[in-house]
Enzyme design. Structure first.
Site, PDB file in Angstrom:
ATOM      1  N   TYR A 222       4.405   8.604  -5.451  1.00 39.29           N
ATOM      2  CA  TYR A 222       5.534   7.714  -5.120  1.00 39.29           C
ATOM      3  C   TYR A 222       6.858   8.442  -5.374  1.00 39.29           C
ATOM      4  O   TYR A 222       7.712   8.516  -4.489  1.00 39.29           O
ATOM      5  CB  TYR A 222       5.428   6.462  -5.987  1.00 39.29           C
TER       6      TYR A 222
ATOM      7  N   GLY B 288       2.141  -5.874   2.176  1.00 36.27           N
ATOM      8  CA  GLY B 288       2.914  -7.073   2.502  1.00 36.27           C
ATOM      9  C   GLY B 288       2.059  -8.030   3.308  1.00 36.27           C
ATOM     10  O   GLY B 288       0.875  -7.765   3.552  1.00 36.27           O
TER      11      GLY B 288
ATOM     12  N   LYS C 115       2.427   9.567   2.953  1.00 37.49           N
ATOM     13  CA  LYS C 115       2.654   9.620   4.405  1.00 37.49           C
ATOM     14  C   LYS C 115       3.812   8.726   4.841  1.00 37.49           C
ATOM     15  O   LYS C 115       4.631   9.124   5.671  1.00 37.49           O
ATOM     16  CB  LYS C 115       1.370   9.226   5.157  1.00 37.49           C
TER      17      LYS C 115
HETATM   18  P1  NAD Z   1       6.134  -4.267  -1.003  1.00 36.74           P
HETATM   19  O1  NAD Z   1       4.853  -3.546  -1.236  1.00 36.74           O
HETATM   20  O2  NAD Z   1       6.170  -5.730  -1.232  1.00 36.74           O
HETATM   21  O3  NAD Z   1       6.681  -3.992   0.461  1.00 36.74           O
HETATM   22  C1  NAD Z   1       6.471  -2.790   1.148  1.00 36.74           C
HETATM   23  C2  NAD Z   1       6.125  -3.129   2.588  1.00 36.74           C
HETATM   24  O4  NAD Z   1       5.920  -1.901   3.322  1.00 36.74           O
HETATM   25  C3  NAD Z   1       4.815  -3.926   2.703  1.00 36.74           C
HETATM   26  O5  NAD Z   1       5.015  -5.064   3.507  1.00 36.74           O
HETATM   27  C4  NAD Z   1       3.845  -2.937   3.350  1.00 36.74           C
HETATM   28  O6  NAD Z   1       2.839  -3.573   4.096  1.00 36.74           O
HETATM   29  C5  NAD Z   1       4.792  -2.085   4.172  1.00 36.74           C
HETATM   30  N1  NAD Z   1       4.248  -0.767   4.518  1.00 36.74           N
HETATM   31  C6  NAD Z   1       3.673   0.138   3.700  1.00 36.74           C
HETATM   32  N2  NAD Z   1       3.288   1.214   4.398  1.00 36.74           N
HETATM   33  C7  NAD Z   1       3.639   0.997   5.687  1.00 36.74           C
HETATM   34  C8  NAD Z   1       3.504   1.746   6.887  1.00 36.74           C
HETATM   35  N3  NAD Z   1       2.905   2.942   6.915  1.00 36.74           N
HETATM   36  N4  NAD Z   1       3.969   1.211   8.036  1.00 36.74           N
HETATM   37  C9  NAD Z   1       4.557  -0.019   8.046  1.00 36.74           C
HETATM   38  N5  NAD Z   1       4.714  -0.763   6.934  1.00 36.74           N
HETATM   39  C10 NAD Z   1       4.257  -0.266   5.772  1.00 36.74           C
HETATM   40  O7  NAD Z   1       7.222  -3.523  -1.928  1.00 36.74           O
HETATM   41  P2  NAD Z   1       8.711  -3.938  -2.278  1.00 36.74           P
HETATM   42  O8  NAD Z   1       8.775  -4.177  -3.723  1.00 36.74           O
HETATM   43  O9  NAD Z   1       9.202  -4.969  -1.350  1.00 36.74           O
HETATM   44  O10 NAD Z   1       9.464  -2.562  -1.987  1.00 36.74           O
HETATM   45  C11 NAD Z   1      10.101  -2.342  -0.725  1.00 36.74           C
HETATM   46  C12 NAD Z   1      10.814  -0.998  -0.742  1.00 36.74           C
HETATM   47  O11 NAD Z   1      11.788  -0.981  -1.789  1.00 36.74           O
HETATM   48  C13 NAD Z   1       9.881   0.179  -0.985  1.00 36.74           C
HETATM   49  O12 NAD Z   1      10.299   1.265  -0.184  1.00 36.74           O
HETATM   50  C14 NAD Z   1      10.089   0.492  -2.446  1.00 36.74           C
HETATM   51  O13 NAD Z   1       9.864   1.839  -2.724  1.00 36.74           O
HETATM   52  C15 NAD Z   1      11.557   0.115  -2.648  1.00 36.74           C
HETATM   53  N6  NAD Z   1      11.835  -0.243  -4.041  1.00 36.74           N
HETATM   54  C16 NAD Z   1      11.429  -1.451  -4.546  1.00 36.74           C
HETATM   55  C17 NAD Z   1      11.692  -1.736  -5.871  1.00 36.74           C
HETATM   56  C18 NAD Z   1      11.299  -3.067  -6.483  1.00 36.74           C
HETATM   57  O14 NAD Z   1      11.559  -3.279  -7.682  1.00 36.74           O
HETATM   58  N7  NAD Z   1      10.700  -3.981  -5.759  1.00 36.74           N
HETATM   59  C19 NAD Z   1      12.349  -0.809  -6.692  1.00 36.74           C
HETATM   60  C20 NAD Z   1      12.708   0.413  -6.138  1.00 36.74           C
HETATM   61  C21 NAD Z   1      12.469   0.678  -4.806  1.00 36.74           C
END
Ligand code: NAD
Length: 321
Positions: free
Chosen positions: A148, A39, A94
């Site tokens: 994942y 992000g 993790k």
């Molecule tokens: P994204 O990659 O845009 O956002 C994930 C955020 O988590 C990022 O800002 C990243 O920097 C942060 N992050 C990762 N590891 C971290 C850590 N150790 N500590 C702090 N921050 C951390 O992804 P997204 O599409 O916004 O997805 C967000 C959530 O929704 C995720 O958990 C994902 O599994 C879930 N999800 C998303 C979708 C989708 O279609 N976008 C579908 C199913 C589930």
């Protein structure tokens, strides 16, 4: 009940940034915690001057501390696109395990409601179609996607254990493919890839023969579903997605049509363990949360294409010499 003070982990990501925005709009004070792995602060730059919003750089896999009351924890930290989690396999495991443990610990300490962002990927390559919440899934535990899928399955189990052993007020949302503005053009997911290729006149690369299906949900719909879950006391898991299903080839052709592009469609290898079909049964969300997706694919894709067109036109061109 609407929260007064919420923590959004992964709040600087795609979905998290919309959650922060909607919560602030509703009058909730938001603490956004993110390590910017996938992000960026740019996603929440428009909230930065707002006294109800605070951005904290923090890795959820380490020590987590928040002072003051918190009545909602939305745990969204995790790489989510295949390109990202294959590039960061250990970090993904993790944050799904240790990160979820710490986010649950925070919710328990504060007596807050906790909502886990789980995923349709817990169903793996599904043998049941459409997928209902009672389906246990078909996941290869040692396949490349397992970092994942299994992290999220573990996170669901841990969330359930906190509910049963500690009485934490938890909820699990299984989110299906969501799209919209603020996705990264190179995050490897089909919609940003197809839009970027169509807008730049490159071939649109469809994996396999393009008959595999996905159900795509516009981001504002997904966010309203998640907030309906946050406001409830329902434990779930509950599917959040748009049940309208389309093949990847249909998706590529729709995007090509909406952009007016003349990009050819090119078929490339399909990744290992790529699910053949994906469609949520959303009757539980309708009955328990009174929620269903509203935005049609044509509308949502048009809005997303406009955003990408603006974004790509801002990208500085390389200057020769
Ligand atoms: P994204 O990659 O845009 O956002 C994930 C955020 O988590 C990022 O800002 C990243 O920097 C942060 N992050 C990762 N590891 C971290 C850590 N150790 N500590 C702090 N921050 C951390 O992804 P997204 O599409 O916004 O997805 C967000 C959530 O929704 C995720 O958990 C994902 O599994 C879930 N999800 C998303 C979708 C989708 O279609 N976008 C579908 C199913 C589930």
């Amino acid at each position: 009940m609407e929260a007064r003070r919420a923590v959004v982990t992964g709040g600087a990501g795609f979905l998290g940034s919309y959650l922060c925005e909607r919560l602030v709009e509703r009058g909730t004070e938001v603490i956004c915690m993110d390590n910017f792995l996938t992000g960026s602060p740019d996603n929440v730059a428009h909230l930065m001057g707002n006294s109800a919003f605070r951005l904290v750089e923090c890795d959820l896999t380490g020590f987590v501390h928040v002072s003051g009351d918190v009545d909602l924890v939305l745990h969204f930290a995790s790489a989510a696109s295949p390109v990202d989690y294959l590039r960061h396999p250990i970090e993904t495991l993790k944050v799904g395990s240790l990160g979820t443990l710490h986010a649950l610990g925070l919710a328990r300490e504060k007596g807050a409601r906790f909502v886990l962002a789980s995923t349709s990927e817990v169903y793996g390559d599904p043998l049941e179609h459409p997928q209902k919440e009672g389906y246990w899934g078909n996941v290869n535990p040692v396949g490349p996607r397992s970092v994942y899928d299994e992290a999220k399955r573990f996170a669901e189990s841990l969330t359930t254990a906190y509910r049963n052993s500690h009485g934490t007020d938890t909820g699990i949302v299984r989110i299906f493919n969501t799209y919209g503005p603020r996705m990264r053009p190179h995050d490897g997911r089909a919609i940003p890839t197809f839009i970027r290729q169509a807008l730049s006149g490159e071939p649109i690369t469809v994996t396999g023969d393009g008959t595999q299906t996905r159900s795509i949900c516009y981001v504002t719909d997904t966010v309203e579903g998640i907030l309906a879950m946050a406001d409830s006391d329902f434990e779930g898991p509950v599917n959040i997605g748009n049940p309208a299903e389309l093949t990847m080839l249909e998706l590529a052709e729709t995007i090509r049509g909406l952009t007016g592009s003349s990009s050819p469609i090119e078929f490339i290898d399909r990744p290992a363990d790529d699910p053949a079909v994906r469609r949520p049964d959303t009757s539980l969300a309708a009955s328990r949360l009174g929620w269903k997706a509203q935005v049609e694919a044509g509308d949502g894709l048009r809005r997303t294409i406009e955003w990408f067109a603006d974004k790509l036109s801002e990208t500085p061109k390389a200057v020769a010499g």
